[in-house]
Scaffold this motif. Structure first.
Motif, PDB file in Angstrom:
ATOM      1  N   ALA A  39      46.252  53.354  37.341  1.00 49.81           N
ATOM      2  CA  ALA A  39      45.487  53.373  38.520  1.00 49.81           C
ATOM      3  C   ALA A  39      46.211  52.586  39.681  1.00 49.81           C
ATOM      4  N   SER A  40      45.385  52.291  40.746  1.00 42.71           N
ATOM      5  CA  SER A  40      46.003  51.564  41.850  1.00 42.71           C
ATOM      6  C   SER A  40      44.920  50.342  42.040  1.00 42.71           C
ATOM      7  N   PRO A  41      45.125  49.210  41.253  1.00 37.69           N
ATOM      8  CA  PRO A  41      44.262  47.948  41.515  1.00 37.69           C
ATOM      9  C   PRO A  41      44.591  47.177  42.728  1.00 37.69           C
ATOM     10  N   THR A  42      43.676  46.755  43.328  1.00 35.37           N
ATOM     11  CA  THR A  42      43.852  45.972  44.612  1.00 35.37           C
ATOM     12  C   THR A  42      43.185  44.579  44.370  1.00 35.37           C
ATOM     13  N   SER A  43      43.589  43.487  44.372  1.00 31.10           N
ATOM     14  CA  SER A  43      42.956  42.272  44.305  1.00 31.10           C
ATOM     15  C   SER A  43      42.234  41.703  45.763  1.00 31.10           C
ATOM     16  N   ILE A  44      40.965  41.525  45.174  1.00 33.18           N
ATOM     17  CA  ILE A  44      40.010  41.336  46.366  1.00 33.18           C
ATOM     18  C   ILE A  44      39.285  40.349  45.906  1.00 33.18           C
ATOM     19  N   ASN A  45      38.739  38.851  46.558  1.00 31.26           N
ATOM     20  CA  ASN A  45      37.997  37.846  46.103  1.00 31.26           C
ATOM     21  C   ASN A  45      36.575  38.644  46.002  1.00 31.26           C
ATOM     22  N   PHE A  46      35.744  37.791  45.108  1.00 32.14           N
ATOM     23  CA  PHE A  46      34.390  38.498  44.677  1.00 32.14           C
ATOM     24  C   PHE A  46      33.586  38.592  45.890  1.00 32.14           C
ATOM     25  N   SER A  47      33.649  37.545  46.642  1.00 34.50           N
ATOM     26  CA  SER A  47      32.646  37.593  47.794  1.00 34.50           C
ATOM     27  C   SER A  47      32.843  38.858  48.886  1.00 34.50           C
ATOM     28  N   GLU A  48      33.896  39.348  48.626  1.00 36.75           N
ATOM     29  CA  GLU A  48      34.209  40.679  49.593  1.00 36.75           C
ATOM     30  C   GLU A  48      34.238  42.099  48.946  1.00 36.75           C
ATOM     31  N   VAL A  49      33.665  41.759  47.459  1.00 34.64           N
ATOM     32  CA  VAL A  49      33.611  43.204  46.757  1.00 34.64           C
ATOM     33  C   VAL A  49      32.768  44.388  47.344  1.00 34.64           C
ATOM     34  N   TYR A  50      31.584  43.761  47.836  1.00 34.93           N
ATOM     35  CA  TYR A  50      30.505  44.773  48.309  1.00 34.93           C
ATOM     36  C   TYR A  50      31.001  45.603  49.496  1.00 34.93           C
ATOM     37  N   SER A  51      31.573  44.911  50.532  1.00 39.08           N
ATOM     38  CA  SER A  51      32.058  45.492  51.931  1.00 39.08           C
ATOM     39  C   SER A  51      33.233  46.362  51.434  1.00 39.08           C
ATOM     40  N   ALA A  52      34.079  45.973  50.476  1.00 42.97           N
ATOM     41  CA  ALA A  52      35.260  46.654  50.259  1.00 42.97           C
ATOM     42  C   ALA A  52      34.784  48.344  49.616  1.00 42.97           C
ATOM     43  N   LEU A  53      33.727  48.175  48.898  1.00 44.23           N
ATOM     44  CA  LEU A  53      33.254  49.321  48.341  1.00 44.23           C
ATOM     45  C   LEU A  53      32.600  50.317  49.470  1.00 44.23           C
ATOM     46  N   GLN A  54      31.802  49.284  50.228  1.00 41.48           N
ATOM     47  CA  GLN A  54      31.073  49.971  51.460  1.00 41.48           C
ATOM     48  C   GLN A  54      31.835  50.792  52.202  1.00 41.48           C
ATOM     49  N   THR A  55      32.820  50.044  52.756  1.00 40.82           N
ATOM     50  CA  THR A  55      33.830  50.883  53.552  1.00 40.82           C
ATOM     51  C   THR A  55      34.968  51.681  53.144  1.00 40.82           C
ATOM     52  N   LYS A  56      34.811  51.871  51.692  1.00 40.36           N
ATOM     53  CA  LYS A  56      35.987  52.719  50.972  1.00 40.36           C
ATOM     54  C   LYS A  56      37.466  52.290  50.828  1.00 40.36           C
ATOM     55  N   VAL A  57      37.520  50.880  50.958  1.00 41.89           N
ATOM     56  CA  VAL A  57      38.699  50.010  50.903  1.00 41.89           C
ATOM     57  C   VAL A  57      39.291  50.471  49.443  1.00 41.89           C
ATOM     58  N   VAL A  58      38.029  50.551  48.432  1.00 41.00           N
ATOM     59  CA  VAL A  58      38.262  50.865  47.439  1.00 41.00           C
ATOM     60  C   VAL A  58      37.271  51.922  46.700  1.00 41.00           C
ATOM     61  N   GLU A  59      37.572  52.600  45.625  1.00 41.02           N
ATOM     62  CA  GLU A  59      36.749  53.586  45.064  1.00 41.02           C
ATOM     63  C   GLU A  59      35.654  52.824  44.059  1.00 41.02           C
ATOM     64  N   GLY A  60      36.158  51.767  43.170  1.00 41.75           N
ATOM     65  CA  GLY A  60      35.545  51.328  42.179  1.00 41.75           C
ATOM     66  C   GLY A  60      35.807  49.808  42.141  1.00 41.75           C
ATOM     67  N   GLN A  61      35.116  49.500  41.062  1.00 45.00           N
ATOM     68  CA  GLN A  61      35.336  47.863  40.748  1.00 45.00           C
ATOM     69  C   GLN A  61      34.817  47.588  39.226  1.00 45.00           C
ATOM     70  N   GLU A  62      34.905  46.472  38.511  1.00 47.66           N
ATOM     71  CA  GLU A  62      34.677  46.185  37.542  1.00 47.66           C
ATOM     72  C   GLU A  62      34.153  44.938  37.196  1.00 47.66           C
ATOM     73  N   ASN A  63      32.619  44.734  36.658  1.00 43.24           N
ATOM     74  CA  ASN A  63      32.238  43.744  36.535  1.00 43.24           C
ATOM     75  C   ASN A  63      31.066  43.475  35.395  1.00 43.24           C
ATOM     76  N   PRO A  64      30.791  42.475  34.869  1.00 47.02           N
ATOM     77  CA  PRO A  64      29.676  42.781  34.094  1.00 47.02           C
ATOM     78  C   PRO A  64      28.155  43.341  34.636  1.00 47.02           C
ATOM     79  N   LEU A  65      27.359  43.864  33.977  1.00 49.58           N
ATOM     80  CA  LEU A  65      26.319  44.310  34.571  1.00 49.58           C
ATOM     81  C   LEU A  65      25.346  43.190  35.329  1.00 49.58           C
ATOM     82  N   ALA A  66      25.298  41.895  34.823  1.00 50.86           N
ATOM     83  CA  ALA A  66      24.549  40.996  35.570  1.00 50.86           C
ATOM     84  C   ALA A  66      25.003  40.862  37.040  1.00 50.86           C
TER      85      ALA A  66
END
Length: 342
Positions: free
Chosen positions: A197-224
């Motif tokens: 895969a092509s992992p990209t390190s991004i701080n947690f506070s920026e995850v939503y915006s990175a997904l919204q703007t398609k900087v990354v396609e996916g992420q991984e986190n617990p369901l909570a």
């Protein structure tokens, strides 16, 4: 044993003791007139998360048992900055306490991430046997050498699942070439690179915006956390990989912690450790109902054969490489609970 702390013992204990985070030195007369110790605890999770719910209960219990002498103030949702920012502030003494995952902590204490090696723990029985046993003790000892103090009980962040916007992940091959957000951690980066895969390190506070703007396609986190920060709004699929179990350590600046009177330490440790154990149960209960709730919000779930992923990591040399990085002693403690890996 239940500890009952009387005002007289507090007056004696606090006489001319520097207080962490407060910049004050309280003499007995000032304390007798109602002076308090105000301590700052910061984390990156919303108030609705079980961590903050239980931390708030612990704060209240600490205040009650110390007769109002200790006020543990909670700063949630990254108010004090990113994880890396808060870690720097705790080390400097600007923040008294924080909860931090072993992933980010490993940038300072490398062995802190060993409990999150990919596809190691199959269930919570294995997790808590390790973390309340020799593996947790091994990690806490290393944390202490880095100038931090870790509470005995590790808090739960949960088993992590992969969400994506384009396609579900069913096999290791589905990760090939995928741009996926990972925490700022060499272990996470290494894990997903092992799957091409092509992992990209991004701080947690920026995850939503990175997904919204398609900087990354996916992420991984617990369901909570997927639910807490509304990732279902910017993701379509959730693959139940359980690829990593991750935790939170309740940390303090060691110098500041050691300046607190022993009876204060005892009260705080008792309630914070109890809160951590309660948070574990809360998270399990929460995750059992979240799949249905998230599915109702549009996430499409699929289960995977985790054995195929573990086999892929063995063939890639992932386990062999990390066993060398952590060292044979630490790796032996891990395998005591997880079984042979490399």
């Amino acid at each position: 044993m239940k500890h009952t702390l009387r005002r007289r013992s507090f007056i004696h204990a606090f006489g001319a003791v520097p207080l962490i985070g407060s910049g004050l030195t309280l003499a007995a007369p000032a304390f007798a007139q109602g002076a308090k110790v105000t301590l700052k605890y910061a984390n990156n999770l919303p108030l609705s998360h079980p961590m903050n719910i239980r931390a708030k209960e612990a704060s209240y219990a600490i205040k009650q048992e110390t007769q109002g002498a200790v006020d543990l103030q909670i700063f949630p949702s990254g108010q004090m900055g990113s994880d890396t920012d808060m870690l720097s502030q705790v080390r400097a003494g600007a923040i008294d306490f924080m909860t931090l995952g072993g992933d980010v902590l490993s940038t300072l204490v490398p062995v802190a991430s060993i409990c999150s090696v990919g596809f190691v723990f199959k269930n919570y029985d294995e997790v808590w046997a390790a973390m309340d046993g020799d593996l947790g003790a091994h990690i806490r000892e290393a944390i202490g050498k880095a100038g931090l103090f870790a509470m005995e009980k590790s808090w739960d962040n949960g088993f992590r699942q992969i969400t994506t916007s384009g396609k579900p992940v069913n096999t290791p091959a589905d990760l090939k070439g995928m741009k996926i957000r990972v925490p700022v951690s060499p272990l996470w980066t290494s894990l997903f690179k092992a799957f091409d895969a092509s992992p990209t390190s991004i701080n947690f506070s920026e995850v939503y915006s990175a997904l919204q703007t398609k900087v990354v396609e996916g992420q991984e986190n617990p369901l909570a956390l997927i639910d807490a920060i509304r990732l279902y709004e910017v993701q379509k699929f959730c693959s139940l990989t359980g690829h990593i179990w991750s935790n939170y350590w309740f940390l303090a600046n060691a110098r500041g912690w050691n300046k607190l009177p022993k009876d204060i330490q005892t009260v705080m440790a008792k309630h914070l450790n109890a809160a951590g154990v309660n948070e574990r149960a809360d998270l399990v209960a929460l995750n059992t109902k979240l799949e249905g709730q998230l599915a109702a919000k549009g996430l499409v779930f699929n289960k995977v054969d985790t054995a195929a992923f573990r086999t892929a990591l063995q063939k890639s040399g992932f386990y062999a490489d990390w066993s060398k990085k952590y060292g044979k002693d630490a790796w032996a403690v891990l395998e005591k609970y997880a079984g042979a890996l490399a």
